[in-house]
Design a protein around this motif. Structure first.
Motif, PDB file in Angstrom:
ATOM      1  N   ALA A  62     -20.697 -48.409  -1.850  1.00 56.26           N
ATOM      2  CA  ALA A  62     -21.415 -48.716  -3.084  1.00 56.26           C
ATOM      3  C   ALA A  62     -22.916 -48.516  -2.919  1.00 56.26           C
ATOM      4  CB  ALA A  62     -21.110 -50.156  -3.512  1.00 56.26           C
ATOM      5  N   TYR A  63     -23.447 -48.936  -1.756  1.00 53.93           N
ATOM      6  CA  TYR A  63     -24.880 -48.755  -1.509  1.00 53.93           C
ATOM      7  C   TYR A  63     -25.240 -47.275  -1.493  1.00 53.93           C
ATOM      8  CZ  TYR A  63     -29.406 -48.779   0.868  1.00 53.93           C
ATOM      9  OH  TYR A  63     -30.730 -48.571   1.184  1.00 53.93           O
ATOM     10  N   ARG A  93     -23.593 -44.557  -2.588  1.00 48.09           N
ATOM     11  CA  ARG A  93     -23.383 -43.807  -3.832  1.00 48.09           C
ATOM     12  C   ARG A  93     -24.408 -44.194  -4.891  1.00 48.09           C
ATOM     13  NH1 ARG A  93     -19.517 -40.324  -3.684  1.00 48.09           N
ATOM     14  NH2 ARG A  93     -17.632 -40.589  -2.417  1.00 48.09           N
ATOM     15  N   GLY A  94     -24.877 -45.438  -4.823  1.00 46.06           N
ATOM     16  CA  GLY A  94     -25.937 -45.849  -5.743  1.00 46.06           C
ATOM     17  C   GLY A  94     -27.295 -45.282  -5.367  1.00 46.06           C
ATOM     18  N   LEU A  95     -27.478 -44.996  -4.071  1.00 42.28           N
ATOM     19  CA  LEU A  95     -28.770 -44.510  -3.584  1.00 42.28           C
ATOM     20  C   LEU A  95     -28.917 -43.006  -3.740  1.00 42.28           C
ATOM     21  CD1 LEU A  95     -31.375 -45.407  -2.080  1.00 42.28           C
ATOM     22  CD2 LEU A  95     -30.194 -44.833   0.044  1.00 42.28           C
ATOM     23  N   ASN A 130     -27.234 -39.444  -5.368  1.00 38.04           N
ATOM     24  CA  ASN A 130     -26.282 -38.810  -6.285  1.00 38.04           C
ATOM     25  C   ASN A 130     -25.730 -37.561  -5.599  1.00 38.04           C
ATOM     26  OD1 ASN A 130     -24.829 -37.635  -8.343  1.00 38.04           O
ATOM     27  ND2 ASN A 130     -26.349 -38.104  -9.925  1.00 38.04           N
TER      28      ASN A 130
END
Length: 253
Positions: A206-207, A209-211, A213
């Protein structure tokens, strides 16, 4: 009036007479930069050789992560610590074969995630390598790196060389600019074929993929169809070790 005799010159007092190896000004001059690079590389190489270190598992991650920090920092710290212990107990660092150690935990030697991974190795009774870098605001080595395997570098290039050259896996926990720099350095080496098929794992999907693209890179044609397969994801320490086992990491014979 009697003239005073001129005092004879004393060559031994001149810098030119110093032994080159003892002449600090000469050794630190621009002309000797290549020699300094070689010395810095060789010193760490000899230290690792003395301990029989043949291969490493490199752990990157944020230096600002704290065991009692905000948000998910305690989880990241705990999992990095657990991962350092798992690798040390199951990967060969704890039990050298004929004096050779494989899969020794190696980090940048500083605080945060680096400290946590080294702490796990230390708690297992295994060595932990710290490749520290000399910075304007000095980064002190954490308390869990093995003293004889704790090195200080002036040149980032030589430090990165040592982080990469023995790595059999790269496991990256959440971090900032420095972590991203190290991650993309290794990704580029893998992408360009300058590094073998070393597994690269990002902990906490999650970290990451959020950081970053990742798909945007492919959609824009900036990376090839298979390039995004160079890095995988794991949710925790056990998951990371499981993926490494699936990729063939083991004690070399």
């Amino acid at each position: 009036m009697r003239r005073r005799r001129a005092t004879p010159s004393r060559p031994k007092d001149r810098p030119s007479y110093r032994l080159a190896v003892l002449d600090r000004d000469f050794l630190l001059s621009p002309a000797m930069r290549g020699v300094r690079l070689q010395i810095e590389c060789t010193k760490a190489d000899e230290g690792l050789r003395a301990w029989g270190v043949r291969s490493t598992v490199v752990v990157f991650g944020g230096s600002r992560v704290r065991e009692d920090g905000p948000g998910r920092q305690p989880f990241w710290y705990a999992e990095a610590r657990r991962f350092g212990r798992i690798v040390s107990e199951r990967g060969g660092a704890l039990h050298p074969v004929a004096g050779i150690r494989d899969n020794v935990i190696a980090t940048g030697g500083g605080p945060g995630i680096m400290e946590a991974a080294c702490r796990g190795a230390h708690e297992a009774g295994a060595p932990a390598i710290g490749f520290n870098i000399r910075l304007p605001h000095e980064q002190a080595p954490n308390a869990y790196t093995t003293p004889e395997l704790t090195f200080q570098f002036h040149y980032f290039a030589i430090r990165k060389l040592h982080l990469a050259m023995r790595a059999r896996a790269l496991v990256v926990f959440p971090g900032g600019f420095g972590t991203l720099d190290e991650l993309f350095e290794i990704l580029t080496l893998r992408q360009s074929g300058r590094m073998g098929k070393v597994p690269i794992l990002l902990v906490d999907q999650a970290y990451w993929r959020g950081l970053v693209n990742w798909e945007a890179l492919r959609e824009a044609g900036m990376v090839g169809p298979d390039d995004l397969e160079l890095a995988g994801f794991a949710d925790d320490a056990e998951g990371a070790w499981r993926v490494l086992e699936e990729n063939g990491i083991r004690v070399q014979s």
